[in-house]
Design a protein around this motif. Structure first.
Motif, PDB file in Angstrom:
ATOM      1  N   ILE A  46       0.978  -1.182   0.011  1.00 49.97           N
ATOM      2  CA  ILE A  46       0.045  -0.136  -0.078  1.00 49.97           C
ATOM      3  C   ILE A  46       1.012   1.313  -0.054  1.00 49.97           C
ATOM      4  N   THR A  47       2.121   1.182   0.028  1.00 53.23           N
ATOM      5  CA  THR A  47       2.842   2.303   0.063  1.00 53.23           C
ATOM      6  C   THR A  47       3.521   2.796  -1.466  1.00 53.23           C
ATOM      7  N   LYS A  48       3.858   3.886  -1.284  1.00 55.61           N
ATOM      8  CA  LYS A  48       4.231   4.306  -3.011  1.00 55.61           C
ATOM      9  C   LYS A  48       5.497   3.798  -3.125  1.00 55.61           C
ATOM     10  N   GLY A  49       6.423   3.105  -2.543  1.00 56.56           N
ATOM     11  CA  GLY A  49       7.654   2.461  -3.059  1.00 56.56           C
ATOM     12  C   GLY A  49       7.349   0.916  -3.275  1.00 56.56           C
ATOM     13  N   ARG A  50       6.193   0.504  -3.150  1.00 57.53           N
ATOM     14  CA  ARG A  50       6.052  -0.869  -3.317  1.00 57.53           C
ATOM     15  C   ARG A  50       6.618  -1.604  -4.423  1.00 57.53           C
ATOM     16  N   LEU A  51       7.153  -2.699  -4.177  1.00 57.44           N
ATOM     17  CA  LEU A  51       7.987  -3.244  -5.259  1.00 57.44           C
ATOM     18  C   LEU A  51       6.896  -4.484  -5.826  1.00 57.44           C
ATOM     19  N   PHE A  52       6.141  -3.878  -6.951  1.00 55.62           N
ATOM     20  CA  PHE A  52       4.870  -4.782  -7.155  1.00 55.62           C
ATOM     21  C   PHE A  52       5.448  -6.148  -7.866  1.00 55.62           C
ATOM     22  N   GLN A  53       6.415  -6.057  -8.376  1.00 54.30           N
ATOM     23  CA  GLN A  53       6.960  -7.395  -8.924  1.00 54.30           C
ATOM     24  C   GLN A  53       7.120  -8.495  -7.820  1.00 54.30           C
ATOM     25  N   VAL A  54       7.099  -8.011  -6.788  1.00 50.34           N
ATOM     26  CA  VAL A  54       7.321  -9.002  -5.627  1.00 50.34           C
ATOM     27  C   VAL A  54       6.116  -9.428  -4.926  1.00 50.34           C
ATOM     28  N   VAL A  55       5.271  -8.235  -4.634  1.00 52.11           N
ATOM     29  CA  VAL A  55       4.205  -8.499  -3.724  1.00 52.11           C
ATOM     30  C   VAL A  55       2.861  -9.078  -4.364  1.00 52.11           C
ATOM     31  N   ILE A  56       2.884  -8.967  -6.043  1.00 49.67           N
ATOM     32  CA  ILE A  56       1.849  -9.582  -6.365  1.00 49.67           C
ATOM     33  C   ILE A  56       2.169 -11.303  -6.858  1.00 49.67           C
ATOM     34  N   LYS A  57       3.312 -11.645  -6.094  1.00 50.74           N
ATOM     35  CA  LYS A  57       3.766 -13.055  -6.220  1.00 50.74           C
ATOM     36  C   LYS A  57       3.524 -13.590  -4.904  1.00 50.74           C
ATOM     37  N   THR A  58       3.667 -12.716  -3.843  1.00 49.65           N
ATOM     38  CA  THR A  58       3.896 -13.074  -2.436  1.00 49.65           C
ATOM     39  C   THR A  58       2.526 -12.862  -1.727  1.00 49.65           C
ATOM     40  N   GLN A  59       1.730 -12.145  -2.068  1.00 48.52           N
ATOM     41  CA  GLN A  59       0.412 -11.824  -1.331  1.00 48.52           C
ATOM     42  C   GLN A  59      -0.855 -11.864  -2.294  1.00 48.52           C
ATOM     43  N   ASN A  60      -1.765 -12.271  -1.439  1.00 47.13           N
ATOM     44  CA  ASN A  60      -3.071 -12.300  -2.160  1.00 47.13           C
ATOM     45  C   ASN A  60      -3.996 -11.145  -1.762  1.00 47.13           C
ATOM     46  N   ARG A  61      -5.088 -11.091  -2.738  1.00 48.22           N
ATOM     47  CA  ARG A  61      -6.116 -10.222  -2.407  1.00 48.22           C
ATOM     48  C   ARG A  61      -7.334 -10.899  -2.110  1.00 48.22           C
ATOM     49  N   LEU A  62      -8.301 -10.216  -1.353  1.00 46.22           N
ATOM     50  CA  LEU A  62      -9.891 -10.930  -1.309  1.00 46.22           C
ATOM     51  C   LEU A  62     -10.370 -11.243  -2.392  1.00 46.22           C
ATOM     52  N   VAL A  63     -10.474 -10.370  -3.608  1.00 52.30           N
ATOM     53  CA  VAL A  63     -10.949 -10.372  -4.917  1.00 52.30           C
ATOM     54  C   VAL A  63      -9.776 -10.197  -5.812  1.00 52.30           C
ATOM     55  N   ARG A  64      -9.752 -10.810  -6.896  1.00 52.12           N
ATOM     56  CA  ARG A  64      -9.001 -10.697  -8.066  1.00 52.12           C
ATOM     57  C   ARG A  64      -9.794 -10.717  -9.148  1.00 52.12           C
ATOM     58  N   PRO A  65      -9.058  -9.980 -10.343  1.00 50.79           N
ATOM     59  CA  PRO A  65      -9.892  -9.679 -11.458  1.00 50.79           C
ATOM     60  C   PRO A  65      -9.563 -11.252 -12.331  1.00 50.79           C
ATOM     61  N   ASP A  66     -10.568 -11.613 -12.857  1.00 50.85           N
ATOM     62  CA  ASP A  66     -10.336 -12.913 -13.668  1.00 50.85           C
ATOM     63  C   ASP A  66      -9.670 -12.500 -15.003  1.00 50.85           C
ATOM     64  N   MET A  67      -9.697 -13.446 -16.003  1.00 53.89           N
ATOM     65  CA  MET A  67      -8.772 -13.122 -17.221  1.00 53.89           C
ATOM     66  C   MET A  67      -9.561 -11.985 -18.077  1.00 53.89           C
TER      67      MET A  67
END
Lengths: 495, 297
Positions: A46-67
């Motif tokens: 949730i911070t400005k400096g988030r390294l999304f290439q990592v967090v998208i692989k280590t953390q899940n959301r409640l709801v995600r977009p399908d294809m």
């Protein structure tokens, strides 16, 4: 009989063993990031400096977009709303554990989402999430979210790529640990070197296909292309289209073109002269030939946008034409008190490979309207801290978000990432009306009115929404042909 | 009348000497090649705006990455611009910036080196340690810092390059000065009560000038490479100004299928650097200077 039993046992054991081997995680998947946040790079989504290439692989959301971008279950299995869509109940998946061994349950959901609303943290996603007034823990696997207003598209908001679930109370350490429930666990976090992720064998969707993911810092765009060519990385999701030919004829690589809602743009600060005058801003935007930009910069692989950040496939997008209009641009500049035109400086960095080209093409296009553009290249490292939202004119790029999220996040007068410092009461009201409106057509009208306000007033020139050219090593298998945030990373394999 | 005659003779002698040096330089094949290449680039830089066949800024999606043809001799780049036009214009900024940068480097580096060599003592020690400290800083990092803070205009680049490339000249000038200060004419000048400035101007400069000029010529080629490196990194001239370093940077990713957009600026840059090096070498030999010691032999 003994012999038959022995043969049977041996066969059975072999079958089990081969089945285990077939399902074990193996291989290393190497990707890169651009180090755009410099020293602020961290693993707190949730911070400005988030390294999304990592967090998208280590953390899940409640709801995600399908294809197709439709909200679909992730850590929440299903949800429902009351009649006026002000209260939403989410049922949580059972038997899920964080990488630190703790169980995932309702208090974690409350903690994760309420933390994103914390003014002390000042998350960029806070503005979008402010609609959530409170979260009630019904039981260990059920939460109810109370909203300040009706919001028929609320689950869509929760698909935001930053709204990740983390263990209750882990806020102080999450920036370094990146603990989540995702398919990979952080083994070593080194934002300026190589961050190593290990497969999570207990992942709830099944063990990942690869044993490790290496996320390597490579600030220069061309260096990332070379890294891909030489096998240092296995995937580059930012390859410029004019370099597609390099990979098309090479059997070692696979190219995929993915239409996205991602956009690039030029931002004028609306609180800084001469861009505090809406006529100057519109003159600049009218002087741009968007189709020529699409052709020259993207090789035609993009959809023209008339300064709306809402993606082409979004149901709320305002469809309109906006051809280059030099005479009108000149008139607006004259009316604004600049009969001899204006001069401005843009600051592209190579972290986004298309920025320098966009700047060069725009420079030539707007010159016809008497707008002189100087181009000063700046270092990629720390661009987002030193240039963006600091200089009067800067380059920008955004990943796709649902209409409500992007309009709030980039333009609402109270938004942290309101990069053009845009403040417009009508625009804010249209967004508020849209959220609380349960009738789809009326809601659509409100969102489109907000986009029309942007066309008339905004400080951000958005020429197109890009198609992404993703190039992977041909060793990489099972990579979903969708944008970053919809990919099911656990399925990826590397031969 | 007599004074005028003496001045005229001196002038004539200087021209004759310069002509003699040029003749000596051109007498060796390497010197002749170097001089020809440098002369070609200088002339091209002067006349290129008048002979360029296209507008160097003109972009068009219809002419993107065209291969060399009768219409576009060197093909076109990724924005549809004529590569021949941009290549012949591409050396102008680099030559201008580095020429004036070299003059600045020669001026401050040479004078400071001579002064330190002459006065010696604590002033010499302090100045040389400061120069050593600056020499230990990679110039590219320092230049990146400067252009990040002050921008990339020529008003910034010329003095900044002049400063960073002058550090080495300080050492050469100082060493050359050390070679001459022990000579009798300096001792006599001191005995006559001449000031340091007078000794520098009338006695030392005429005797170390050649060594410093040769060093300056060498620095020019290094500075050219340095300036192009800055442009390559995006911190030299600003687009759309045609510049070899910038052209190479923009086209490097296309090398495997649009080689023409990168070969022309590479040939332009490398030929000029080689030309300057050969010329400086021939210049040194013509003056009787051994470049391995950077002092008169």
């Amino acid at each position: 009989m003994k012999y038959i039993l022995k043969v049977f046992s041996a066969t059975f054991m072999s079958l089990i063993l081969s089945f285990s081997i077939a399902n074990a995680s193996s291989g290393v998947f190497k990707v890169s990031h651009d180090l755009g946040f410099g020293k602020d790079t961290n693993l707190d989504a949730i911070t400005k400096g988030r390294l999304f290439q990592v967090v998208i692989k280590t953390q899940n959301r409640l709801v995600r977009p399908d294809m197709n971008g439709v909200p679909s279950p992730s850590l929440s299995t299903d949800w429902s709303a009351n009649s006026d869509a002000t209260e939403w109940t989410f049922n949580l998946r059972k038997g899920i554990y964080f990488h630190d061994g703790s169980a995932f349950d309702a208090p974690d959901v409350k903690y994760s989402l309420m933390r994103a609303k914390d003014p002390d943290i000042g998350s960029p996603v806070r503005k979008s999430l402010n609609v959530v007034e409170d979260i009630e823990v019904i039981d260990q696997h059920t939460v109810k979210m109370m909203l300040s207003t009706s919001f028929a598209d609320f689950p869509l908001l929760l698909t935001d790529y930053r709204l990740r679930m983390i263990p209750e109370g882990s806020g102080d350490t999450i920036g370094q640990t990146g603990v989540g429930t995702g398919p990979f666990m952080v083994d070593k976090f080194d934002p300026e070197g190589t961050t190593i992720l290990k497969a999570n064998p207990e992942y709830w969707e099944g063990a990942p296909g690869v044993a490790e993911v290496h996320v390597i810092a490579i600030p220069d765009a061309q260096a990332r292309i070379q890294a891909l060519l030489t096998g240092q990385i296995d995937m580059n999701r930012y390859v410029p289209f004019n370099q597609k030919k390099i990979f098309d004829s090479n059997s070692k690589f696979t190219t995929t073109v993915i239409p996205t809602g991602n956009w690039r743009g030029v931002v004028m600060r609306t609180d800084t002269a001469p861009f505090d005058n809406p006529k100057v801003r519109k003159a600049f935007r009218l002087a741009v030939d968007r189709q020529e930009l699409v052709d020259l910069v993207m090789g035609g692989a993009a959809t023209v946008s008339c300064d709306t950040p809402v993606m082409p496939s979004d149901q709320y997008r305002l469809q309109m034409d906006c051809p280059q209009n030099i005479s009108k641009a000149k008139n607006l500049l004259r009316e604004a008190g600049f009969p001899n035109g204006i001069e401005l400086t843009v600051y592209p960095a190579s972290l986004e490979p298309t920025w320098p080209t966009i700047a060069e093409v725009v420079q030539q296009q707007v010159a016809k309207a008497g707008i002189k553009v100087n181009i000063e290249m700046v270092p990629s490292k720390g661009y987002w801290n030193e240039v963006w939202m600091k200089k009067p004119v800067s380059m920008t790029r955004w990943n796709q978000r649902p209409a409500d999220t992007i309009l709030h996040e980039a333009y609402h007068s109270g938004a942290k990432w309101n990069e053009s410092y845009f403040k417009n009461a009508d625009f804010d009201k249209n967004l508020a009306d849209a959220r609380s409106e349960l009738d789809f057509n009326k809601r659509k009208t409100a969102y489109q009115n907000a986009q029309m306000t942007l066309w008339e007033q905004s400080g951000t020139m958005i020429p197109y929404h890009v198609s992404r050219l993703v190039v992977t090593s041909s060793k990489v298998k099972n990579l979903d042909a969708v944008d970053h945030f919809s990919i099911q990373w656990h399925k990826v394999k590397v031969d | 009348m007599e004074n005028n005659l003496i001045t005229e003779n001196k002038q004539k002698n200087k021209i004759e000497k310069a002509f003699e040096i040029l003749k000596t330089m051109a007498s060796k094949p390497s010197g002749l090649i170097g001089l020809t290449v440098v002369l070609f680039h200088v002339v091209l830089a002067l006349i290129s705006p008048y002979i360029a066949p296209y507008d160097y800024k003109a972009i068009s999606p219809n002419t993107m990455l065209l291969a060399p043809s009768a219409e576009h001799w060197f093909g076109t780049d990724s924005l549809g611009r004529d590569v021949f036009t941009r290549t012949i214009l591409g050396g102008r900024t680099a030559l201008t910036v580095t020429f004036f940068g070299s003059l600045i480097a020669l001026l401050w580096g040479g004078l400071l080196g001579i002064f330190c060599g002459l006065v010696g003592g604590k002033i010499d020690d302090v100045v040389m340690r400061v120069v050593d400290a600056f020499l230990s800083i990679p110039w590219i990092l320092a230049m990146l810092l400067i252009v990040s803070l002050l921008g990339t205009s020529t008003e910034v680049l010329i003095p900044a390059l002049g400063f960073f490339y002058g550090k080495g000249i300080v050492r050469v000038a100082r060493a050359a000065t050390h070679d001459v200060i022990a000579k009798d004419f300096i001792v006599s000048a001191r005995a006559r009560g001449h000031s340091n400035m007078s000794i520098i101007w009338n006695e030392i400069i005429p005797n170390v000038r050649d060594a410093i000029l040769v060093e300056g010529a060498m620095r020019w080629s290094w500075m050219l490479l340095g300036f192009s490196s800055l442009s390559f990194l995006g911190f030299g001239v600003s687009p759309p100004t045609p510049d070899w370093g910038l052209m190479i940077s923009n086209a490097r990713g296309l090398m495997s299928f649009a080689y023409w957009s990168v070969i022309a600026p590479i040939v332009g840059l490398s030929s000029l650097i080689i030309g300057i090096n050969l010329t400086a070498d021939a210049f040194a030999k013509a003056l009787g200077i051994d470049r391995s010691t950077k002092a008169p032999v």
